[in-house]
Design a protein around this motif. Sequence first.
Motif, PDB file in Angstrom:
ATOM      1  N   VAL A   6      -5.090   4.717   0.011  1.00 19.38           N
ATOM      2  CA  VAL A   6      -4.568   3.531   0.696  1.00 19.38           C
ATOM      3  C   VAL A   6      -3.651   2.741  -0.249  1.00 19.38           C
ATOM      4  CG1 VAL A   6      -5.231   1.309   1.721  1.00 19.38           C
ATOM      5  CG2 VAL A   6      -6.491   3.395   2.311  1.00 19.38           C
TER       6      VAL A   6
ATOM      7  N   MET B 248     -14.383  12.285   2.608  1.00 17.23           N
ATOM      8  CA  MET B 248     -12.972  12.084   2.919  1.00 17.23           C
ATOM      9  C   MET B 248     -12.219  11.655   1.662  1.00 17.23           C
ATOM     10  SD  MET B 248     -13.107   8.360   4.860  1.00 17.23           S
ATOM     11  CE  MET B 248     -11.379   7.951   4.633  1.00 17.23           C
TER      12      MET B 248
ATOM     13  N   GLY C 199       0.831  -1.202   0.000  1.00 16.97           N
ATOM     14  CA  GLY C 199       0.000   0.000   0.000  1.00 16.97           C
ATOM     15  C   GLY C 199       0.865   1.253   0.000  1.00 16.97           C
ATOM     16  N   ASN C 200       0.199   2.413   0.016  1.00 16.71           N
ATOM     17  CA  ASN C 200       0.912   3.690  -0.048  1.00 16.71           C
ATOM     18  C   ASN C 200       1.383   4.129   1.329  1.00 16.71           C
ATOM     19  OD1 ASN C 200       0.507   4.030  -2.808  1.00 16.71           O
ATOM     20  ND2 ASN C 200      -1.513   4.949  -2.505  1.00 16.71           N
ATOM     21  N   PRO C 201       2.450   4.956   1.361  1.00 17.89           N
ATOM     22  CA  PRO C 201       2.899   5.490   2.645  1.00 17.89           C
ATOM     23  C   PRO C 201       1.872   6.468   3.231  1.00 17.89           C
ATOM     24  CG  PRO C 201       4.212   6.395   0.848  1.00 17.89           C
ATOM     25  CD  PRO C 201       3.314   5.366   0.241  1.00 17.89           C
ATOM     26  N   PRO C 202       1.834   6.581   4.568  1.00 12.79           N
ATOM     27  CA  PRO C 202       0.909   7.534   5.193  1.00 12.79           C
ATOM     28  C   PRO C 202       1.463   8.964   5.097  1.00 12.79           C
ATOM     29  CG  PRO C 202       2.178   6.343   6.869  1.00 12.79           C
ATOM     30  CD  PRO C 202       2.609   5.792   5.534  1.00 12.79           C
ATOM     31  N   PRO C 203       0.659   9.995   5.321  1.00  6.60           N
ATOM     32  CA  PRO C 203      -0.781   9.930   5.597  1.00  6.60           C
ATOM     33  C   PRO C 203      -1.597   9.502   4.381  1.00  6.60           C
ATOM     34  CG  PRO C 203       0.075  12.179   5.906  1.00  6.60           C
ATOM     35  CD  PRO C 203       1.203  11.359   5.438  1.00  6.60           C
ATOM     36  N   ARG C 204      -2.599   8.691   4.679  1.00  5.06           N
ATOM     37  CA  ARG C 204      -3.417   8.101   3.623  1.00  5.06           C
ATOM     38  C   ARG C 204      -4.826   8.677   3.545  1.00  5.06           C
ATOM     39  NH1 ARG C 204      -2.577   1.586   4.265  1.00  5.06           N
ATOM     40  NH2 ARG C 204      -0.517   1.435   3.310  1.00  5.06           N
ATOM     41  N   ILE C 205      -5.274   9.316   4.602  1.00  2.98           N
ATOM     42  CA  ILE C 205      -6.650   9.819   4.591  1.00  2.98           C
ATOM     43  C   ILE C 205      -6.704  11.288   5.017  1.00  2.98           C
ATOM     44  CG2 ILE C 205      -7.803   7.614   4.974  1.00  2.98           C
ATOM     45  CD1 ILE C 205      -8.091   8.485   7.955  1.00  2.98           C
ATOM     46  N   MET C 206      -7.731  11.960   4.572  1.00  4.04           N
ATOM     47  CA  MET C 206      -7.971  13.336   4.982  1.00  4.04           C
ATOM     48  C   MET C 206      -9.467  13.618   4.920  1.00  4.04           C
ATOM     49  SD  MET C 206      -6.618  16.039   6.086  1.00  4.04           S
ATOM     50  CE  MET C 206      -7.404  17.587   6.508  1.00  4.04           C
ATOM     51  N   GLU C 207      -9.957  14.193   5.985  1.00 10.08           N
ATOM     52  CA  GLU C 207     -11.369  14.579   6.005  1.00 10.08           C
ATOM     53  C   GLU C 207     -11.585  15.786   5.092  1.00 10.08           C
ATOM     54  OE1 GLU C 207     -14.147  14.828   9.731  1.00 10.08           O
ATOM     55  OE2 GLU C 207     -12.896  16.599   9.629  1.00 10.08           O
TER      56      GLU C 207
ATOM     57  N   HIS D  60      -2.080  17.122   1.864  1.00 10.81           N
ATOM     58  CA  HIS D  60      -2.436  16.396   3.078  1.00 10.81           C
ATOM     59  C   HIS D  60      -2.170  14.900   2.936  1.00 10.81           C
ATOM     60  CE1 HIS D  60      -3.953  19.169   6.004  1.00 10.81           C
ATOM     61  NE2 HIS D  60      -4.756  19.765   5.139  1.00 10.81           N
ATOM     62  N   LEU D  61      -2.201  14.412   1.700  1.00  6.12           N
ATOM     63  CA  LEU D  61      -1.923  12.993   1.479  1.00  6.12           C
ATOM     64  C   LEU D  61      -0.523  12.831   0.919  1.00  6.12           C
ATOM     65  CD1 LEU D  61      -5.232  11.870  -0.319  1.00  6.12           C
ATOM     66  CD2 LEU D  61      -4.687  11.687   2.118  1.00  6.12           C
ATOM     67  N   LYS D  62       0.170  11.810   1.398  1.00  3.90           N
ATOM     68  CA  LYS D  62       1.522  11.535   0.903  1.00  3.90           C
ATOM     69  C   LYS D  62       1.495  11.235  -0.604  1.00  3.90           C
ATOM     70  CE  LYS D  62       5.886  10.555   1.998  1.00  3.90           C
ATOM     71  NZ  LYS D  62       6.784  11.477   2.672  1.00  3.90           N
TER      72      LYS D  62
END
Lengths: 300, 271
Positions: A68, A64, A51-59, A204-206
């Motif tokens: 991932v 959202m 999967g992808n490196p974090p951060p993976r989510i953002m509101e 916000h997402l990597k």
Amino acid sequence: MSVEIGGLKLKNPVMTASGTFGYGEEYADYVDLNQLGAIVVKGLSLKPRLGNPPPRIMETAGGMLNAVGLQNVGVDVFIKEKLPFLRQYDVAVIANIYGESTLEYSQVAKKLSQAEGVHALEVNVSCPNVKKGGLSFGSDPKAAAEVTRRVKAETHLPVIVKLTPNVTDIAAIAQSVEEAGADAVSLINTLTGMAIDLKTRTPHLKNITGGLSGPAIKPVALRMVWQVAQRVAIPVIGIGGIMTVEDALEFMIAGAKAVQIGTANFINPHATIEIIDGIRHYLQNNKIKNINDIVGTLRT
Amino acid sequence: MAKDIYIGEVAANEEIQIDYFLMKVTLPSDFTEPLPGQFVMIRIAGLHDPFLSRPISIYSYTRGKSNCAIELLYRVVGKGTQILAGLIKGSQVEISGPLGGSYSIDHQKKNIVFIAGGIGIAPLSLLAEALCRKASYSAAAMTFYLGAQTADAVVGLNRLRKLCYNLTVCTDDGSLGQKALVTKAFQKDIKKYSPSDTVIYACGPKAMVQSLSKILDGKYLCQVSLEERMACGVGACVGCVVAVKDGQGKPAYKRVCADGPVFDLQQIIWE
């Protein structure tokens, strides 16, 4: 309440959307899995994916973003370690599959078709968060059809193709996979989007971009379901920001024979059950005997 | 079907320091007693903006005759916590939990060392209490290092004093206690704790945990509770991952909510 999708009979039209319900066990403490129409498990690839490196989510507003990147245990571990858990339940299990190549799609399809307890395949040609495969197959009618044919050739199970909204004409893709033998289409996957941190001027997402889900995308999803339902004869499964029974019914009136509940699970683990109960009440209150009688009844 | 989503009632929600709040939530008695390190997902009942629930570590738990109560210690950092901060007594919140794993307390180490940065004191306070109660460690066997940027960001000190007599407080600007980073204050004392007799429990900002990782150099047993943005809190969305070494030493992404939030410090891979 029961509906049929490509020969697969479901006790009701409410499924979980892939990637929002893990492998079922994550929500088994909250939801009686036996009550669900179907469980669509997290996308499976031939080999495990990091999967992808974090951060993976953002509101975001009304939803959202996620990137991932299809982190999953791989098809073999799924069959060995996750499927036995699901076999304890009287619920249809739909395996969502992903490949970096048409060959990988067909290999994953073959393995799952030989496993006990998988009732249908959902072909993910629409993940926006991976470099290879995924979206690149789903945004080209010919490539989407080719994947569909290859998967169909390896399986006796009903094949659902999950479509991306990140295209100009989603109905053209739907028609193309129908001609290639798809038993149903499900739509929509997430819309690509992004969000920026003002303090650092970084994404916000990597992964920089991610897939937008949640009620923010519902009107777009509904429009696409309506368009696709008019152009194909195979069942359409509606997905996109469904939070309540009213949302689910809108999709069915627009032409969806069944629906998938995704991001709603995160904020209300009982969402699926509440929607199933809500549909039952709606049918009773409106004296509708068969759920199929409301499918595609939009008056224009 | 064991788990429910609970409707809790805000019994108190006070700003104990600027931007730091202590919320007490009354819950039905069937809410499971939390283990130290566990968290809840909290949202305002009926409100869909902010969209996601917020994960907050459990600071205390008390059982009454007909209900129970938890306390949440939180800092206002964004929209979600801002709205939580505005809740008045009697407001309803939706709580799911307790979620995640906990600090492990079943070991026989002579020295217990806690290292907390800012709000990281919350799970460690619950842990110190559990150790006093269940593992019958005396307050004297436990040493607490608590750090924050300024005196204004030191929270929970008075309660901690009752649990732990050996307490070192440090601030970046020297406005309270030593003028030092908490990890440096601990490093000065490190010779007092032999690796075989010591367990370290930590919780704090990433920079603190990373610096601790360097200081300990894999020689100490250290458990750390991590924080990440979460959507589901139960392991389904795979959004809150941290890079760790798996059983074979290969890199893997583990979910902070379901595989953590407590990890062995040695497992964590730093960028």
